[in-house]
Write a protein that holds these residues in place. Structure first.
Motif, PDB file in Angstrom:
ATOM      1  N   GLN A   2       1.180  -0.949  -0.122  1.00  0.00           N
ATOM      2  CA  GLN A   2      -0.034  -0.232   0.267  1.00  0.00           C
ATOM      3  C   GLN A   2       0.960   1.158   0.151  1.00  0.00           C
ATOM      4  OE1 GLN A   2      -2.773  -0.762   3.747  1.00  0.00           O
ATOM      5  NE2 GLN A   2      -4.361  -1.157   2.098  1.00  0.00           N
ATOM      6  N   SER A   3       2.014   1.675   0.673  1.00  0.00           N
ATOM      7  CA  SER A   3       2.536   2.368   1.067  1.00  0.00           C
ATOM      8  C   SER A   3       3.962   2.366  -0.282  1.00  0.00           C
ATOM      9  CB  SER A   3       3.471   1.912   1.840  1.00  0.00           C
ATOM     10  OG  SER A   3       4.442   0.848   1.971  1.00  0.00           O
ATOM     11  N   LEU A   4       4.366   1.041  -0.556  1.00  0.00           N
ATOM     12  CA  LEU A   4       5.107   1.436  -2.053  1.00  0.00           C
ATOM     13  C   LEU A   4       3.934   1.460  -3.921  1.00  0.00           C
ATOM     14  CD1 LEU A   4       7.667   0.471  -3.561  1.00  0.00           C
ATOM     15  CD2 LEU A   4       6.850  -1.627  -4.047  1.00  0.00           C
ATOM     16  N   ASN A   5       2.406   1.169  -3.310  1.00  0.00           N
ATOM     17  CA  ASN A   5       1.992   2.514  -4.615  1.00  0.00           C
ATOM     18  C   ASN A   5       1.483   3.941  -3.799  1.00  0.00           C
ATOM     19  OD1 ASN A   5       1.518  -0.676  -5.653  1.00  0.00           O
ATOM     20  ND2 ASN A   5      -0.293  -1.178  -4.614  1.00  0.00           N
ATOM     21  N   PHE A   6       1.486   4.122  -2.831  1.00  0.00           N
ATOM     22  CA  PHE A   6       0.742   5.337  -2.641  1.00  0.00           C
ATOM     23  C   PHE A   6       2.771   6.413  -3.334  1.00  0.00           C
ATOM     24  CE2 PHE A   6       2.025   8.911  -0.155  1.00  0.00           C
ATOM     25  CZ  PHE A   6       1.420   9.887  -0.080  1.00  0.00           C
ATOM     26  N   THR A   7       3.882   5.475  -3.177  1.00  0.00           N
ATOM     27  CA  THR A   7       5.274   6.164  -3.417  1.00  0.00           C
ATOM     28  C   THR A   7       4.926   6.191  -5.044  1.00  0.00           C
ATOM     29  OG1 THR A   7       6.220   5.216  -1.494  1.00  0.00           O
ATOM     30  CG2 THR A   7       7.330   5.583  -3.888  1.00  0.00           C
ATOM     31  N   TYR A   8       4.992   5.261  -5.388  1.00  0.00           N
ATOM     32  CA  TYR A   8       4.101   5.522  -6.818  1.00  0.00           C
ATOM     33  C   TYR A   8       3.581   6.453  -7.896  1.00  0.00           C
ATOM     34  CZ  TYR A   8       6.993   0.433  -8.605  1.00  0.00           C
ATOM     35  OH  TYR A   8       8.744   0.609  -7.961  1.00  0.00           O
ATOM     36  N   VAL A   9       2.532   6.352  -7.240  1.00  0.00           N
ATOM     37  CA  VAL A   9       1.715   7.617  -7.237  1.00  0.00           C
ATOM     38  C   VAL A   9       2.330   8.812  -7.265  1.00  0.00           C
ATOM     39  CG1 VAL A   9      -0.623   8.503  -7.238  1.00  0.00           C
ATOM     40  CG2 VAL A   9      -0.008   6.029  -6.811  1.00  0.00           C
ATOM     41  N   LYS A  10       3.113   9.200  -6.173  1.00  0.00           N
ATOM     42  CA  LYS A  10       3.559  10.488  -5.707  1.00  0.00           C
ATOM     43  C   LYS A  10       4.698  10.821  -6.912  1.00  0.00           C
ATOM     44  CE  LYS A  10       6.374  10.330  -2.344  1.00  0.00           C
ATOM     45  NZ  LYS A  10       6.740  10.400  -0.581  1.00  0.00           N
ATOM     46  N   TYR A  11       5.249   9.708  -6.659  1.00  0.00           N
ATOM     47  CA  TYR A  11       6.230   9.698  -8.269  1.00  0.00           C
ATOM     48  C   TYR A  11       5.856  10.253  -9.432  1.00  0.00           C
ATOM     49  CZ  TYR A  11      10.101   9.679  -4.382  1.00  0.00           C
ATOM     50  OH  TYR A  11      10.769  10.093  -3.341  1.00  0.00           O
ATOM     51  N   GLY A  12       5.210   9.556 -10.057  1.00  0.00           N
ATOM     52  CA  GLY A  12       4.246   9.855 -11.145  1.00  0.00           C
ATOM     53  C   GLY A  12       3.833  10.494 -11.007  1.00  0.00           C
ATOM     54  N   PHE A  13       2.803  10.718 -10.497  1.00  0.00           N
ATOM     55  CA  PHE A  13       2.434  12.241 -10.076  1.00  0.00           C
ATOM     56  C   PHE A  13       3.747  14.020 -10.701  1.00  0.00           C
ATOM     57  CE2 PHE A  13       0.879  16.484  -7.440  1.00  0.00           C
ATOM     58  CZ  PHE A  13      -0.429  16.833  -8.758  1.00  0.00           C
ATOM     59  N   LEU A  14       4.429  13.667  -9.510  1.00  0.00           N
ATOM     60  CA  LEU A  14       6.053  14.322  -9.357  1.00  0.00           C
ATOM     61  C   LEU A  14       6.049  14.815 -10.804  1.00  0.00           C
ATOM     62  CD1 LEU A  14       7.238  13.768  -5.805  1.00  0.00           C
ATOM     63  CD2 LEU A  14       5.968  16.235  -6.510  1.00  0.00           C
ATOM     64  N   PHE A  15       6.799  13.318 -11.229  1.00  0.00           N
ATOM     65  CA  PHE A  15       7.406  13.640 -13.069  1.00  0.00           C
ATOM     66  C   PHE A  15       6.327  13.891 -14.267  1.00  0.00           C
ATOM     67  CE2 PHE A  15       8.076  11.094 -17.161  1.00  0.00           C
ATOM     68  CZ  PHE A  15       8.805  10.837 -17.171  1.00  0.00           C
ATOM     69  N   ALA A  16       5.359  13.675 -14.038  1.00  0.00           N
ATOM     70  CA  ALA A  16       3.898  14.299 -14.419  1.00  0.00           C
ATOM     71  C   ALA A  16       3.964  15.348 -15.115  1.00  0.00           C
ATOM     72  CB  ALA A  16       2.617  14.459 -13.950  1.00  0.00           C
ATOM     73  N   CYS A  17       3.912  15.877 -13.236  1.00  0.00           N
ATOM     74  CA  CYS A  17       3.880  17.355 -13.385  1.00  0.00           C
ATOM     75  C   CYS A  17       5.672  18.331 -14.279  1.00  0.00           C
ATOM     76  CB  CYS A  17       3.420  17.899 -11.468  1.00  0.00           C
ATOM     77  SG  CYS A  17       2.401  17.803 -10.667  1.00  0.00           S
TER      78      CYS A  17
END
Length: 458
Positions: A173-188
């Motif tokens: 769960q925390s790993l998925n949150f990390t992927y979502v967070k960094y994916g969002f930052l990368f997209a930004c």
């Protein structure tokens, strides 16, 4: 151009990175869902095991009530619990079928349950008095203790699995949150870079638009100046030339036979120079007119236009031979200009014919692809198709090193004394082809002949 060189690789890189993040997140999410299901499965095993124990306890309580009161109500309630015990055990077996340790515990539990149920049935059927009855109750109590122990073993096993699976679930769960967070930052980040590059590109385009407007304004002014030069050449310059010609003719008539050979030669030179200047001005006027075409294009039969041009050339020499291969097409263009085009090309062949053989002109027509003339056309026009009209002759020819020079204004390969002309004809031909969004090139061989290829867009 420079910005585009970075935009496209960046866009491709962002797609690859986002695709990788999406794929990784999907795989991690599958693992998380797997452990989430495993946690729920563990809870189901524990709850089902506890339910089995509860049903046994209910059956035992009802048995005691029946023994004390001999009321069939307790017996019926106990029978209902015993019936549900079998279903609960089967459900528990199905839930623990993937765990070898639990299968062992479940087998022991089943043996104890069967023994306990057998004693329960005896207690309902036999008298509840005497030493045997007491022994059955004591043995039943021991079996319940054993059943409770086996159920505890099942719960402990599932408890250990629960801790392991819950930790894995929390981790993913925390790993998925990390992927979502960094994916969002990368997209930004990609979005910010893209916006920056787009803004920079827009600024460049705005600057280019301003420069283009300035260039268009300068071109408009240049066209106005060309029109003024054309008007001056066609009126103001020709008027004094006509007067010079008229005055030289009058002077020649008046002095007549009284003029010596030297005076007559001077007057003849004046008349020749005046005529040459008038023809040169006329050619310049024609060329400047071609630079600013205002008429609307119309359907033109190239076959008819070429025939008219060839008939005018043939009037000068009836021995000229023409070989026409194919039928020339009908296309959109300016008829007067196309007649001038073929006249200039044929006049060039006539002017530079070989003195020791009859002039033969070969004309061929075919449709060609833009890829075959890549050296001449713009990259984005190479997918177009073109009408190719080829005019070749067997004249004196020229070296291929001069194949571009012959189209330059006022450029000549021969002296005025050897061959007449002003070096304007082929310049006019290229200008006319430009007005028709086409191309013309030439090739030749000295002593063999020359070939001119004209390409009109289909």
């Amino acid at each position: 151009m420079g910005t585009n060189r970075f935009i496209y690789p960046l866009f491709a890189l962002s797609l690859v990175a986002l695709g990788w993040l999406g794929y990784t997140y999907s795989e991690q999410n599958k693992v998380q869902l797997k452990y989430t299901a495993a946690v729920e499965h563990t809870y189901d095993v524990i709850v089902t095991a506890q339910y089995c124990e509860k049903l046994l306890l209910d059956a035992e309580s009802n048995q005691r009530g029946f023994v004390i009161t001999r009321d069939d109500h307790f017996k019926n309630a106990a029978d209902a619990s015993i019936t549900r015990i079998d279903s609960a055990w089967k459900a528990l077996k199905e839930l623990t079928n993937d765990n070898p340790n639990q299968r062992v515990n479940l087998h022991l539990l089943r043996l104890a349950i069967d023994q306990r149920l057998a004693i329960l049935k005896q207690n309902f059927q036999l008298p509840a008095q005497g030493k045997k009855s007491l022994d059955r109750f004591q043995h039943g109590q021991l079996l319940m203790d054993k059943i409770h122990k086996y159920i505890q073993m099942i719960e402990v096993e599932e408890g250990n699995l629960l801790v392991e699976r819950r930790n894995a679930k929390t981790y993913y769960q925390s790993l998925n949150f990390t992927y979502v967070k960094y994916g969002f930052l990368f997209a930004c980040l990609v979005c910010a870079v893209a916006v920056f590059l787009i803004i920079r590109e827009l600024r460049k385009r705005i600057q280019a638009q301003v420069m283009l407007e300035k260039t268009v304004l300068d071109l408009k002014r240049s066209n106005e100046e060309v029109e003024q030069i054309t008007f001056t050449a066609s009126h103001d310059l020709q008027e004094p030339l006509r007067k010079i010609g008229t005055l030289s003719t009058l002077l020649n008539r008046r002095i007549g036979d009284r003029a010596g050979a030297e005076e007559k030669d001077i007057l003849e030179r004046i008349e020749r120079a005046t005529g040459k200047m008038q023809r040169l001005i006329n050619d310049l006027v024609n060329f400047t007119i071609l630079l600013n075409t205002t008429e609307e294009p119309a359907a033109v039969d190239l076959g008819a236009v070429f025939k008219n041009a060839f008939d005018r050339i043939r009037e000068q020499d009836q021995t000229i031979k023409l070989n026409l291969y194919g039928t020339l097409p009908v296309l959109q263009g300016y008829r007067p200009q196309l007649e001038m085009l073929f006249t200039q090309v044929l006049d060039n062949a006539f002017k530079y014919r070989h003195p020791q053989r009859t002039l033969v002109i070969n004309v061929t027509y075919r449709i060609t692809e833009g890829d075959s003339i890549t050296s001449m056309i713009w990259k984005k026009e190479r997918t177009k198709r073109y009408h190719q009209v080829t005019v070749s002759d067997n004249g004196i020819g020229f070296g291929n090193e001069f194949k571009e020079k012959i189209f330059v204004l006022f450029q000549r390969l021969h002296t005025q004394e050897a061959y007449g002309g002003k070096g304007m004809g082929l310049s006019l031909a290229r200008r006319i082809m430009t007005n028709h969004y086409g191309y013309i090139n030439a090739s030749g061989e000295e002593g063999v002949g020359a070939t001119f290829r004209m390409y009109f867009p289909v």
